[in-house]
Design an enzyme around this catalytic site. Structure first.
Site, PDB file in Angstrom:
ATOM      1  N   ARG A   5      32.022  47.884  44.432  1.00 43.81           N
ATOM      2  CA  ARG A   5      31.740  49.271  44.335  1.00 43.81           C
ATOM      3  C   ARG A   5      31.310  49.513  43.024  1.00 43.81           C
ATOM      4  O   ARG A   5      30.478  50.475  42.682  1.00 43.81           O
ATOM      5  CB  ARG A   5      32.949  50.193  44.630  1.00 43.81           C
ATOM      6  CG  ARG A   5      33.424  50.109  46.062  1.00 43.81           C
ATOM      7  CD  ARG A   5      34.622  50.815  46.208  1.00 43.81           C
ATOM      8  NE  ARG A   5      35.871  49.880  45.445  1.00 43.81           N
ATOM      9  CZ  ARG A   5      37.024  49.874  46.192  1.00 43.81           C
ATOM     10  NH1 ARG A   5      37.570  50.470  46.986  1.00 43.81           N
ATOM     11  NH2 ARG A   5      38.048  49.179  45.598  1.00 43.81           N
ATOM     12  N   GLY A  37      47.979  41.556  41.747  1.00 43.47           N
ATOM     13  CA  GLY A  37      46.875  41.330  42.661  1.00 43.47           C
ATOM     14  C   GLY A  37      47.343  40.447  43.830  1.00 43.47           C
ATOM     15  O   GLY A  37      46.700  40.021  44.742  1.00 43.47           O
ATOM     16  N   GLU A  52      47.906  44.308  49.076  1.00 38.40           N
ATOM     17  CA  GLU A  52      47.080  44.785  50.113  1.00 38.40           C
ATOM     18  C   GLU A  52      46.498  46.045  49.415  1.00 38.40           C
ATOM     19  O   GLU A  52      47.471  46.849  48.511  1.00 38.40           O
ATOM     20  CB  GLU A  52      47.325  45.003  51.276  1.00 38.40           C
ATOM     21  CG  GLU A  52      47.616  43.959  52.079  1.00 38.40           C
ATOM     22  CD  GLU A  52      46.553  42.863  52.173  1.00 38.40           C
ATOM     23  OE1 GLU A  52      45.297  43.331  52.556  1.00 38.40           O
ATOM     24  OE2 GLU A  52      46.858  41.793  51.671  1.00 38.40           O
ATOM     25  N   LYS A  54      48.778  38.338  60.264  1.00 40.57           N
ATOM     26  CA  LYS A  54      48.658  37.019  60.251  1.00 40.57           C
ATOM     27  C   LYS A  54      49.441  36.216  61.380  1.00 40.57           C
ATOM     28  O   LYS A  54      49.130  35.297  61.965  1.00 40.57           O
ATOM     29  CB  LYS A  54      49.567  36.475  59.023  1.00 40.57           C
ATOM     30  CG  LYS A  54      48.628  36.927  57.627  1.00 40.57           C
ATOM     31  CD  LYS A  54      49.459  36.870  56.378  1.00 40.57           C
ATOM     32  CE  LYS A  54      48.756  37.267  55.007  1.00 40.57           C
ATOM     33  NZ  LYS A  54      49.598  37.623  54.028  1.00 40.57           N
ATOM     34  N   GLY A  90      47.358  35.588  45.480  1.00 39.50           N
ATOM     35  CA  GLY A  90      46.907  35.334  44.207  1.00 39.50           C
ATOM     36  C   GLY A  90      45.451  34.962  44.193  1.00 39.50           C
ATOM     37  O   GLY A  90      44.955  34.375  45.129  1.00 39.50           O
TER      38      GLY A  90
HETATM   39  P1  NDP Z   1      40.271  43.534  45.736  1.00 40.58           P
HETATM   40  O1  NDP Z   1      40.606  45.085  45.794  1.00 40.58           O
HETATM   41  O2  NDP Z   1      40.744  42.967  44.266  1.00 40.58           O
HETATM   42  O3  NDP Z   1      38.687  43.475  45.761  1.00 40.58           O
HETATM   43  C1  NDP Z   1      38.149  43.933  46.885  1.00 40.58           C
HETATM   44  C2  NDP Z   1      36.695  43.838  46.148  1.00 40.58           C
HETATM   45  O4  NDP Z   1      35.940  44.431  47.044  1.00 40.58           O
HETATM   46  C3  NDP Z   1      36.371  44.587  44.943  1.00 40.58           C
HETATM   47  O5  NDP Z   1      35.433  43.859  44.086  1.00 40.58           O
HETATM   48  C4  NDP Z   1      35.556  45.749  45.557  1.00 40.58           C
HETATM   49  O6  NDP Z   1      34.792  46.309  44.517  1.00 40.58           O
HETATM   50  C5  NDP Z   1      34.851  45.472  46.621  1.00 40.58           C
HETATM   51  N1  NDP Z   1      34.707  46.436  47.323  1.00 40.58           N
HETATM   52  C6  NDP Z   1      35.429  47.420  48.152  1.00 40.58           C
HETATM   53  N2  NDP Z   1      34.700  48.186  48.755  1.00 40.58           N
HETATM   54  C7  NDP Z   1      33.493  47.848  48.701  1.00 40.58           C
HETATM   55  C8  NDP Z   1      32.359  48.472  49.119  1.00 40.58           C
HETATM   56  N3  NDP Z   1      32.268  49.572  50.112  1.00 40.58           N
HETATM   57  N4  NDP Z   1      31.117  47.768  49.031  1.00 40.58           N
HETATM   58  C9  NDP Z   1      30.931  46.775  48.010  1.00 40.58           C
HETATM   59  N5  NDP Z   1      32.075  46.246  47.580  1.00 40.58           N
HETATM   60  C10 NDP Z   1      33.285  46.733  47.722  1.00 40.58           C
HETATM   61  O7  NDP Z   1      40.941  42.831  46.908  1.00 40.58           O
HETATM   62  P2  NDP Z   1      41.452  41.351  47.046  1.00 40.58           P
HETATM   63  O8  NDP Z   1      40.641  40.508  46.370  1.00 40.58           O
HETATM   64  O9  NDP Z   1      42.857  41.481  46.756  1.00 40.58           O
HETATM   65  O10 NDP Z   1      41.471  41.228  48.718  1.00 40.58           O
HETATM   66  C11 NDP Z   1      40.189  40.933  49.244  1.00 40.58           C
HETATM   67  C12 NDP Z   1      40.452  40.486  50.749  1.00 40.58           C
HETATM   68  O11 NDP Z   1      41.225  39.206  50.641  1.00 40.58           O
HETATM   69  C13 NDP Z   1      41.171  41.437  51.564  1.00 40.58           C
HETATM   70  O12 NDP Z   1      40.854  41.209  52.902  1.00 40.58           O
HETATM   71  C14 NDP Z   1      42.761  40.883  51.421  1.00 40.58           C
HETATM   72  O13 NDP Z   1      43.564  41.257  52.514  1.00 40.58           O
HETATM   73  C15 NDP Z   1      42.589  39.324  51.549  1.00 40.58           C
HETATM   74  N6  NDP Z   1      43.415  38.498  50.788  1.00 40.58           N
HETATM   75  C16 NDP Z   1      43.920  38.914  49.544  1.00 40.58           C
HETATM   76  C17 NDP Z   1      44.846  37.955  48.734  1.00 40.58           C
HETATM   77  C18 NDP Z   1      45.389  38.213  47.532  1.00 40.58           C
HETATM   78  O14 NDP Z   1      46.123  37.427  47.080  1.00 40.58           O
HETATM   79  N7  NDP Z   1      44.853  39.329  46.867  1.00 40.58           N
HETATM   80  C19 NDP Z   1      45.283  36.687  49.534  1.00 40.58           C
HETATM   81  C20 NDP Z   1      44.743  36.636  50.895  1.00 40.58           C
HETATM   82  C21 NDP Z   1      44.031  37.349  51.449  1.00 40.58           C
HETATM   83  P3  NDP Z   1      35.412  46.997  42.929  1.00 40.58           P
HETATM   84  O15 NDP Z   1      35.883  45.763  42.302  1.00 40.58           O
HETATM   85  O16 NDP Z   1      34.140  47.495  42.178  1.00 40.58           O
HETATM   86  O17 NDP Z   1      36.426  47.790  43.387  1.00 40.58           O
HETATM   87  N1  HSE Z   2      49.105  40.772  50.402  1.00 37.08           N
HETATM   88  C1  HSE Z   2      49.086  39.626  50.973  1.00 37.08           C
HETATM   89  C2  HSE Z   2      50.484  39.080  50.729  1.00 37.08           C
HETATM   90  C3  HSE Z   2      47.967  38.857  50.377  1.00 37.08           C
HETATM   91  O1  HSE Z   2      51.035  39.666  49.819  1.00 37.08           O
HETATM   92  O2  HSE Z   2      50.925  38.130  51.263  1.00 37.08           O
HETATM   93  C4  HSE Z   2      48.024  37.779  50.830  1.00 37.08           C
HETATM   94  O3  HSE Z   2      47.433  37.565  52.285  1.00 37.08           O
END
Ligand code: NDP
Ligand code: HSE
Length: 436
Positions: free
Chosen positions: A45, A187, A190, A205, A302
């Site tokens: 974003r 991190g 959700e 899940k 993570g």
């Molecule tokens: P984050 O919020 O850290 O990252 C999301 C990213 O998407 C950011 O870089 C954000 O931009 C970008 N983004 C969001 N909306 C838009 C948009 N409209 N256009 C372009 N870019 C966009 O999330 P996570 O990395 O934690 O999670 C990502 C996915 O992975 C999710 O589906 C989550 O459920 C899944 N997941 C997460 C885990 C975790 O441990 N965190 C583990 C397993 C799965 P900006 O940085 O500029 O805000």
């Molecule tokens: N929010 C999720 C969790 C990320 O804490 O398990 C991994 O899917």
């Protein structure tokens, strides 16, 4: 051979983790994949924000369409989250012939059936190892490693944030909100953390795991979900006294009547390995008819643990890019024309044992009234503890463990017991599984 080019939608926790691992382990990964893998572009974003990864060689954009419409890109990583824009972008990318790797369990649980149909039409792969249990390769384990088995049931701690909160509350007496804030800072949580604490994320899940295990369509709407917000310190202590731990479990079980799909806090015997899975760690126990019980353990959330799972999918796609598309592993483990319509049971037909905590008046006959209501509903008591009243209180905490019964009978019994004039407030009910 030419390098495989990756475009990343979302460069946050997971996206940053993937870029870092791909850079650090580039040589080892390409030795496995057979080709060099490079991230050429990524969207976010705010592209001026500092990232956890080096973005020097990556073209950044706020417009994800630029990535999915870029003819140079072979694989699109969807790591932005959400189910609206993410779905549109994934479907469009598939239309454009891109292979997809995603960590987005909500997207797969809610729209996977539609996405896989489109992917099959277009002959592209959609892989989602990171969507369940972070770094644990549980999807490959069920889809490939256990493909000779009839899977009877599986039970898992599949939300890292929730397990982290429960562990910190139990071990350090920390406050719920305080631990949740730490999970967010790390991190793990959700974007909307109610998904973590109300069991929705674990429900997504579980829907995915059940499809892979039993060869049924994704049916998140039929998963019974209960979160961790109502667990009290008293329940944690009484459970420990009885030899149990309270864990937030996702359970999928095949019965003669249909499939149970449920996510809820659960008492588990303290001696089980899974009862000792703490912090952000996840674990999934899978019971196959041939292999018996198998247990998979690792970090549930993570940047790098999740990145590890994403990269395993990228490597699978790269290997297939150089192989025969007809021999791909099916999206949901079973061939698309062999998906079965075994019914998912309504919550009232769940069969489980229970922990009950009630507050009773300290006078003769009260417990007899309670036990006769349970008996009327064919519910047998396994253990009963009556505690001393707290100072200045005339009410006794009574804790009971029951044998396995139908949820419907338990609901009716609880309603009748709560209506007794000698019982105060509502009964605290936690389901109990021996996982034997
Ligand atoms: P984050 O919020 O850290 O990252 C999301 C990213 O998407 C950011 O870089 C954000 O931009 C970008 N983004 C969001 N909306 C838009 C948009 N409209 N256009 C372009 N870019 C966009 O999330 P996570 O990395 O934690 O999670 C990502 C996915 O992975 C999710 O589906 C989550 O459920 C899944 N997941 C997460 C885990 C975790 O441990 N965190 C583990 C397993 C799965 P900006 O940085 O500029 O805000
Ligand atoms: N929010 C999720 C969790 C990320 O804490 O398990 C991994 O899917």
């Amino acid at each position: 051979m030419e390098a495989v080019k990756i475009g990343v939608l979302g460069l946050g926790t997971v996206g940053g983790g993937v870029v870092n691992i791909l850079k650090r382990n580039a040589k080892e990964i390409s030795r496995r994949a057979g080709r060099e893998i490079i991230v050429t572009c990524a969207s976010a974003r705010d592209i001026t924000r500092e990232r956890i990864c080096d973005t020097q060689d990556i073209e950044l954009t706020t417009d994800s369409l630029e990535i999915i419409n870029n003819p140079e890109i072979d694989i699109v990583l969807e790591l932005m989250g959400g189910t609206t824009l993410a779905k549109d972008l994934v479907l469009q990318a598939i239309d454009n012939g891109k292979h997809i790797v995603t960590a987005n369990k909500a997207l797969i649980a809610l729209h996977g059936n539609e996405i896989f149909v489109k992917a099959s039409e277009k002959g592209v792969m959609v892989l989602f190892e990171a969507a369940v249990a972070g770094g644990i390769p549980i999807i490959k384990a069920i889809r490939e490693g256990l493909s000779g088995n009839q899977i009877e049931w599986l039970a898992g701690i599949i939300n890292g944030t929730g397990n982290f909160i429960l562990t910190e509350m139990r071990d350090k007496g920390r406050d719920f909100a305080d631990v949740l804030a730490e999970a967010q800072a790390l991190g793990y949580a959700e974007a909307d953390p109610t998904f973590d604490v109300e069991g929705i994320d674990a429900g997504h899940k579980l829907a995915i795991l059940a499809s892979l295990a039993f060869g049924i369509p994704l049916q998140f709407e039929k998963v019974f979900t209960e979160g961790i917000t109502k667990i009290t310190r008293a329940d944690v202590e009484y459970a420990e006294e009885l030899g149990y731990r309270i864990k937030h479990l996702g359970i999928a079980r095949k019965t003669a009547q249909g499939i149970e799909l449920r996510v809820h806090p659960t008492l588990i015997p303290a001696k089980r390995l899974i009862a000792n899975v703490d912090g952000v760690m996840n674990a999934v126990l899978v019971q196959g008819d041939a292999v018996g019980p198998t247990l998979y353990y690792g970090a549930g959330a993570g940047a790098e643990p999740t990145g590890s799972a994403v990269i395993s999918d990228i490597v699978d796609v790269v290997r297939v890019l150089s192989g025969d598309p007809e021999h791909r592993v099916p999206h949901l483990a079973f061939q698309a024309d062999a998906i079965s319509d075994i019914p998912v049971l309504p919550a009232e037909q769940i069969q489980t044992a229970y922990y009950l905590r009630l507050s009773a008046e300290d006078k003769p006959g009260v417990l007899a009234d309670v036990t006769s209501i349970l008996a009327k509903h064919n519910i047998s008591i396994e253990a009963l503890i009556q505690k001393e009243p707290l100072e200045g209180n005339t009410r006794l905490p009574v804790i009971m463990l029951t044998q396995t019964t139908l949820e419907k009978e338990m609901n009716a019994a609880i309603t009748e017991i709560e209506a007794l004039s000698t019982i105060t407030g509502s009964i605290s009910r936690i389901r109990l599984e021996t996982l034997g």
